[in-house]
Design an enzyme around this catalytic site. Structure first.
Site, PDB file in Angstrom:
ATOM      1  N   ASP A  17      -8.329  -6.656  -4.761  1.00  0.00           N
ATOM      2  CA  ASP A  17      -8.095  -5.337  -4.168  1.00  0.00           C
ATOM      3  C   ASP A  17      -8.833  -4.283  -4.989  1.00  0.00           C
ATOM      4  O   ASP A  17      -8.802  -4.321  -6.211  1.00  0.00           O
ATOM      5  CB  ASP A  17      -6.587  -5.050  -4.186  1.00  0.00           C
ATOM      6  CG  ASP A  17      -6.218  -3.783  -3.420  1.00  0.00           C
ATOM      7  OD1 ASP A  17      -7.096  -3.207  -2.758  1.00  0.00           O
ATOM      8  OD2 ASP A  17      -5.036  -3.398  -3.485  1.00  0.00           O
ATOM      9  N   SER A  31       0.815  -1.202   0.000  1.00  0.00           N
ATOM     10  CA  SER A  31       0.000   0.000   0.000  1.00  0.00           C
ATOM     11  C   SER A  31       0.859   1.268   0.000  1.00  0.00           C
ATOM     12  O   SER A  31       1.763   1.393  -0.818  1.00  0.00           O
ATOM     13  CB  SER A  31      -0.948  -0.052   1.208  1.00  0.00           C
ATOM     14  OG  SER A  31      -1.969   0.876   1.066  1.00  0.00           O
ATOM     15  N   HIS A  67      -6.086  -6.592  -0.844  1.00  0.00           N
ATOM     16  CA  HIS A  67      -5.016  -5.608  -0.639  1.00  0.00           C
ATOM     17  C   HIS A  67      -3.859  -6.195   0.170  1.00  0.00           C
ATOM     18  O   HIS A  67      -2.704  -5.891  -0.077  1.00  0.00           O
ATOM     19  CB  HIS A  67      -5.622  -4.411   0.099  1.00  0.00           C
ATOM     20  CG  HIS A  67      -4.768  -3.190   0.133  1.00  0.00           C
ATOM     21  ND1 HIS A  67      -4.358  -2.521  -0.994  1.00  0.00           N
ATOM     22  CD2 HIS A  67      -4.240  -2.495   1.195  1.00  0.00           C
ATOM     23  CE1 HIS A  67      -3.634  -1.462  -0.646  1.00  0.00           C
ATOM     24  NE2 HIS A  67      -3.539  -1.441   0.670  1.00  0.00           N
TER      25      HIS A  67
END
Length: 441
Positions: free
Chosen positions: A359, A158, A419
């Site tokens: 994601d 991320s 994610h």
């Protein structure tokens, strides 16, 4: 700059009333603080590789950078994703310690157990984040000389990917100059916030193609994405962050609260805050950083783990400053770093991009879009290559991922993962780690 203060542990504290048990073949671990600036204290936690047939000196060292900004690698990455134990303090079958030593660090300062004594000391941009990390890495490799020659990789997730790109480039330069002694081998960018605009522009098409938006919803999401694009084109990055929050609200309304981290998992809406000040930032924080601090992890970190570490100051609560970390980075949040990836590739540093199929926040379509913008001379050759199916084991018949690599650039499309790839597909994530660090083909 303060000395490297460290504690060691030979036992693991269980959640149950103070019972202490020794895990079989328990990994050696050390932790401590580095003062990266006056009154800015960064917490780190190192686990030595734990492989039945190989000594840690025969395996690489991996630095794990969590996202947010403001989410704790020493907490979330460690206990929810790749560390030796899960948050129930049970051994994790897919821990990355089987294939590497892992260095978790709570960054930027104010994240996790890291803290600042003065609110003016929070990092406000990538340059400050990188600068602090270089002080930390300099101290780390000076203090733990056994790792100076071991292959060193940065893995990230991320917003951690954006930080990893910046750190990787600066570290490469420091190694070239001889100011840091380490065997830096490459960076892996997982579901990474490298080009926020490319992510945002792909949200509508991705949700539409997975039946999570109808025509009306697609039109609304596209309209707010265009507003974000206009703000970024005018270099209004603070406004772009605000509009990003608005875009997420539009998506939640149209999708019955789709989970931004895994579109197949239902999201339960957060209770809206009463605070009027910075309301949009408060909502973004709750959506993206507070999630990493679920109450069970919060209790673990501020209870048994704090007790075990024995060096956390009384005034520091795990994750206590994370909201300020996030809010201080708001102006920097939507800035792209595609140019840094280009510089890494030009410097012949190994760059891996990996992304979870489910994601939304950093969807694979958006990742592919920014990769097409690279100025890397070998991009065309990379693009022409066919991807190869990967399986978690020779016996498995289920496709776990696709992979493509050319020269010093590689991409992993990880199936059935959101994610947090290692949390959703632990076996495939471990296989990917071994491939990236050249332990497996």
């Amino acid at each position: 700059m303060g000395p490297l203060r460290a504690g060691t542990a030979l036992s693991v504290l269980l959640l149950a009333a103070g019972i202490v048990l020794r895990q079989p073949q328990e990994p050696k671990e050390v932790w401590g603080y580095v003062d990266v600036r006056s009154k800015a204290h960064m917490f780190w936690w190192l686990y030595y590789a734990n492989n039945p047939t190989k000594d840690f000196t025969e395996l690489p060292l991996v630095l794990w950078l969590q996202g947010g900004p403001g989410a704790s690698g020493c907490g979330y990455g460690n206990f929810e994703e790749i560390g030796p134990l899960d948050k129930e303090m049970k051994p994790r079958n897919t821990t990355w310690l089987q294939a590497a030593s892992i260095l978790f660090v709570d960054n930027p300062v104010g994240t996790g157990f890291s803290y600042v004594d003065d609110c003016s000391l929070f990092a406000q941009n990538l340059t400050a984040v990188v600068s602090d990390m270089m002080v930390f890495l300099g101290e780390f490799f000076k203090g733990r000389t056994e790792f100076q020659t071991i292959p060193f990789y940065i893995f990230s997730e991320s917003y951690g990917g954006k930080m990893a790109a910046g750190v990787a480039l600066e570290l490469h330069n420091a190694v070239q100059k001889g100011t840091i002694k380490c065997n830096f081998m490459g960076a892996a960018l997982g579901d990474s916030w490298i080009s926020p605009l490319d992510s945002v522009l792909s949200w509508g098409p991705y949700l539409y193609s997975t039946s999570l938006l109808d025509d009306n919803g697609l039109a609304e999401v596209t309209a707010v994405a265009k507003e974000i694009m206009d703000a970024i084109n005018k270099n209004q990055y603070g406004l772009a962050t605000e509009l990003w929050g608005k875009a997420e609200s539009v998506i939640e309304e149209n999708t019955d609260n789709v989970n931004f981290y895994n579109i197949l998992t239902k999201e339960v809406p957060e209770v809206k805050s009463d605070e009027k000040e910075n309301l949009h930032l408060m909502r973004l924080y709750q959506r993206h950083v507070r999630k990493m601090h679920q109450s069970s992890l919060d209790e673990l970190m501020n209870g048994p783990i704090r007790k075990k570490l024995m060096i956390i100051p009384d005034c520091v609560k795990w994750g206590g400053q994370s909201r300020q970390v996030f809010e201080n980075m708001a102006e920097d949040f939507m800035k792209p770093v595609i140019d840094i990836v280009d510089q890494l590739l030009a410097a012949n540093i190994s760059v891996t991009v990996y992304n979870g199929q489910l994601d939304l926040i950093v969807d694979t379509m958006g990742q592919e879009a920014w990769i097409r913008k690279l100025k890397w001379p070998d991009l065309e050759q990379f693009s022409k290559k066919r991807w190869k199916a990967l399986y978690v084991s020779p016996e498995s018949t289920e496709t776990a991922a696709f992979h493509k690599a050319y020269e010093n650039f590689a991409f992993f499309w990880i199936l059935k993962a959101g994610h947090m790839v290692p949390a959703d597909q632990g076996e495939m994530a471990l296989k990917m780690l071994r491939m990236v660090t050249q332990q497996q083909h």
